[in-house]
Design an enzyme around this catalytic site. Structure first.
Site, PDB file in Angstrom:
ATOM      1  N   ASN B 213       0.816  -1.219   0.000  1.00  0.00           N
ATOM      2  CA  ASN B 213       0.000   0.000   0.000  1.00  0.00           C
ATOM      3  C   ASN B 213       0.852   1.274   0.000  1.00  0.00           C
ATOM      4  OD1 ASN B 213       0.942  -0.048   2.593  1.00  0.00           O
ATOM      5  ND2 ASN B 213      -1.056   0.126   3.591  1.00  0.00           N
ATOM      6  N   ASN B 340       3.510   4.152  12.524  1.00  0.00           N
ATOM      7  CA  ASN B 340       3.853   2.878  13.203  1.00  0.00           C
ATOM      8  C   ASN B 340       5.059   3.176  14.082  1.00  0.00           C
ATOM      9  OD1 ASN B 340       1.960   1.511  11.681  1.00  0.00           O
ATOM     10  ND2 ASN B 340       3.416   0.233  10.589  1.00  0.00           N
ATOM     11  N   PRO B 388      -4.260   9.652   4.168  1.00  0.00           N
ATOM     12  CA  PRO B 388      -4.473   9.254   2.777  1.00  0.00           C
ATOM     13  C   PRO B 388      -5.754   8.425   2.649  1.00  0.00           C
ATOM     14  CG  PRO B 388      -2.294   8.580   3.568  1.00  0.00           C
ATOM     15  CD  PRO B 388      -3.084   9.008   4.764  1.00  0.00           C
ATOM     16  N   MET B 391      -6.691   5.205  -3.808  1.00  0.00           N
ATOM     17  CA  MET B 391      -6.223   5.812  -5.056  1.00  0.00           C
ATOM     18  C   MET B 391      -7.247   6.697  -5.757  1.00  0.00           C
ATOM     19  SD  MET B 391      -4.214   2.716  -6.847  1.00  0.00           S
ATOM     20  CE  MET B 391      -5.448   1.498  -6.473  1.00  0.00           C
ATOM     21  N   HIS B 414      -5.004   7.104  10.614  1.00  0.00           N
ATOM     22  CA  HIS B 414      -3.885   7.167   9.664  1.00  0.00           C
ATOM     23  C   HIS B 414      -4.293   6.922   8.224  1.00  0.00           C
ATOM     24  CE1 HIS B 414      -4.035   2.872   9.142  1.00  0.00           C
ATOM     25  NE2 HIS B 414      -2.844   2.779   8.612  1.00  0.00           N
ATOM     26  N   GLY B 415      -5.557   6.596   7.978  1.00  0.00           N
ATOM     27  CA  GLY B 415      -5.966   6.316   6.605  1.00  0.00           C
ATOM     28  C   GLY B 415      -7.450   6.024   6.546  1.00  0.00           C
ATOM     29  N   GLY B 417      -8.580   2.825   6.004  1.00  0.00           N
ATOM     30  CA  GLY B 417      -8.757   1.521   6.639  1.00  0.00           C
ATOM     31  C   GLY B 417      -9.372   0.530   5.679  1.00  0.00           C
ATOM     32  N   LYS B 490       2.778   3.561  -7.769  1.00  0.00           N
ATOM     33  CA  LYS B 490       2.862   2.448  -6.812  1.00  0.00           C
ATOM     34  C   LYS B 490       3.868   1.418  -7.296  1.00  0.00           C
ATOM     35  CE  LYS B 490      -0.825   0.927  -4.759  1.00  0.00           C
ATOM     36  NZ  LYS B 490      -0.820   1.544  -3.439  1.00  0.00           N
TER      37      LYS B 490
END
Lengths: 139, 491
Positions: B213, B340, B388, B391, B414-415, B417, B490
């Site tokens: 990711n 993390n 983030p 995409m 953090h995102g 999920g 990516k």
């Protein structure tokens, strides 16, 4: 899960990869897990190239589950640093030690990555028909 | 096996609603819990979370010895290994533990945001060339090798100096470091606590993106919600910004692998019983705990340096693309934040300020305005937080708020999920089909692996806007700007 044969099967996991593995004996369980891990990475015999490269692995650990995780992580290390994946396995597994003679081929192109094999909910279960385990990989 | 999981899964009836955006699993839900689990979530997101083992894993985390306060879980939570993604747990220094599995294999995985003075409408036609230049300058994909090869002395220097090493080598500007969590270098890193294998894996991966990711994404600033904060960050509506998401690569993976293995015996030695062996730990102040902290900090510093070199590569890609088209194409460092990480921080625990070891796994530090550690020029707005999406959807820039200090050890989501397994994601859409679909939306894709791209399909993720609604509603963070992707690179 049919314990009469050795095998593995990918099972659902929200973010990572998990693999159910079963075999009639402990070395078989380790080998099936290795084959299953390679399968998740898209690595099979058809993409292994080059001359056979022998690798010897000796591991000591506090129990069989530690040996199991250490063995898979050892294979990931060989894959990342030397680009080697095993074609043939010969394993002896005791409760606290493992000896493996592997014949490896070279992986020139693969597109997936496993960071590590984990201990998450990992329990090697022994029943009449053999052994089974579910292992989660961080990807 | 499924029956066993079914029996152990937390159910909605086990939770108490605390507020519109907060639920709690009480500390007496299971005998081995040392504190409650506070979940920041809506009804709808909770229903989704109950479908996997993320809450069970949060309950397991609440059994860590020396737990301080509550385990908190963010709305982007999902099942991980041992500890839930989106989880935060603090442990006491004196009699608490540190757990490598509660920080993760990708130590100091994080997000860096760079802003630009480039207006989207002026450069739309040049974006394919920019995508190619980024793809060329920023090594990505499985087994990707860096432009650099570090010898042992150099990699140990990276461990000790982090992003400071990149400044010395000409890959950074002073503001890059000032706008990085901990100035891009955690004190107390100990290269002697790092294995030879980790050095071997790390020596040719510094300055690489990796796969999975991880991504580089050029975004258009779609809407600004907090003009003051956006102004201080150099974020302007209609202009381009860039996100870098990656971590410590094989170097960090090997360090976590080594210590999860070593701590299997440490827990026996210290008489610690755990519900999941991936949560193995050692007392923070033990020799084992100190060794892991030193090695983890080395990996964290490697990751700060990694994102810095990628940022430098991005600047080269922008220079290559825009030289002759415009004068102002320099990328300004907004901030770089880890999601993390294990950090020794001081927090209010039941009314008393205590030093604790905060484990954040898939959770971003989100300090409120005026907190030590927030860069000088962001003191009035709070620490920038980047979330983030996926995409094809929005990403968010937030700032930390008072609520995060009171409720979540200064942490936020953090995102988006994940909500769908990688296997299911690949079954739902082919990589080529997804690429076409995203390109039809005006998003340029450069991907090393179409199969890997399919695993990251936007439909595999939760609604990031719903996640943002929760963290802002709960007072953990404040909206600054919404971003939409125009280029995704990516591995």
């Amino acid at each position: 899960m049919d314990h009469k044969v050795n095998g593995f099967q990918a099972i659902p996991h929200t973010a990572d990869w998990a693999l159910a593995v079963w075999a009639t004996d402990l070395p078989g369980l380790f080998i099936q897990a290795a084959r299953g891990m390679y399968n998740l990475l898209g690595i099979d015999e058809s993409i292994l190239q080059g001359a056979d490269v022998p690798i010897t692995i000796r591991l000591n650990a506090m129990d069989t589950e530690c040996l199991f995780v250490d063995f898979l992580n050892e294979l990931l290390y060989q894959l990342e640093t030397r680009r080697l994946a095993a074609r043939q396995f010969s394993l002896i597994v005791n409760e606290n030690d493992l000896g493996a003679e592997l014949i490896c081929g070279t992986v020139t192109d693969f597109c997936k990555e496993i960071k590590a094999a984990t201990f998450s909910n990992l329990h090697i279960v022994e029943k009449d028909a053999g052994y089974s385990v579910t292992v989660t990989f961080d990807v | 096996m499924y029956d066993e999981i079914e029996e152990r899964m937390v159910r909605k009836k086990d939770l108490n609603r605390v507020s519109e955006f907060e639920w709690e699993i009480p500390a007496d839900y299971r005998k081995d819990m040392r504190g409650a689990v506070r979940i920041f979530i809506t009804d709808r997101l909770l229903d989704s979370a109950l479908e996997d083992l993320s809450l069970e894993q949060a309950v397991n985390a609440a059994s860590l010895p020396g737990l301080a306060g509550k385990v908190t879980v963010m709305p982007d939570m999902h099942q991980g290994y041992g500890f839930p993604i989106g989880g935060v747990a603090a442990t006491r220094i004196s009699n608490g533990v540190i757990s490598p599995g509660a920080i993760g294999y990708d130590i100091n995985c994080g997000v860096r945001l760079l802003s630009s003075q480039i207006q989207y409408r002026d450069v739309k036609s040049v974006l394919p060339a920019l995508a190619d230049a980024i793809d060329y300058h920023c090594p990505s994909g499985v087994g990707s090798k860096a432009h650099l090869h570090l010898n042992e002395r150099e990699i140990k220097d990276v461990c000790l100096k982090g992003a400071g090493w990149t400044l010395k080598k000409g890959f950074a500007e002073p503001l890059d470091l000032a706008h990085t969590e901990e100035n891009g270098c955690l004190a107390g890193a100990d290269p002697d606590a790092v294995s030879e294998r980790a050095f071997e894996r790390g020596c040719d991966q510094l300055g690489t993106l990796g796969s999975g990711n991880h991504f580089i994404e050029v975004d258009l600033v779609d809407e600004v919600f907090d003009p003051k904060a956006a102004g201080l960050m150099g974020i302007v509506e209609g202009y381009l910004v860039v996100q870098i998401h990656c971590g410590s690569r094989g170097f960090g993976h090997q360090i976590c692998t080594d210590y999860v293995q070593q701590f299997q015996t440490a827990v026996r030695r210290y008489g610690i019983t755990l519900p999941d062996r991936e949560l193995v730990c050692a007392p923070v102040e033990s020799d084992e705990g100190k060794a892991y902290l030193g090695a983890m900090r080395a990996a964290a510093n490697y990751a700060f340096a990694n994102r810095q070199i990628l940022a430098d590569n991005l600047r080269q890609a922008f220079e290559q693309t825009f030289t002759g088209h415009m004068k102002q194409f320099h990328l300004h460092p907004v901030y770089d934040v880890a999601h993390n990480m294990g950090k020794i921080e001081t927090h209010n625990i039941d009314g008393v300020m205590r030093k604790v070891c905060v484990h954040r796994k898939g959770a971003t530090r989100a300090f409120r305005p005026g907190t030590a550690g927030v860069p000088e020029d962001y003191q009035t707005i709070g620490q920038p937080v980047f979330v983030p999406g996926s995409m094809g959807t929005s990403s968010w820039v937030l700032t930390g708020m008072e609520g995060s200090m009171l409720k979540s050890f200064g942490s936020c989501c953090h995102g988006a999920g994940r909500t769908m397994s990688r296997h299911e994601a690949k079954k739902s859409v082919g990589g080529a089909q997804l690429k076409s679909s995203l390109e039809a939306q005006g998003i340029i894709i450069r991907a090393g692996s179409l199969a890997g791209l399919a695993e990251e399909t936007p439909s595999a993720y939760k609604d990031v806007d719903a996640v943002i609604k929760v963290v802002c509603g709960a007072g953990l963070a404040k909206k600054v700007a919404r971003l939409v992707p125009v280029i995704v690179v990516k591995g």
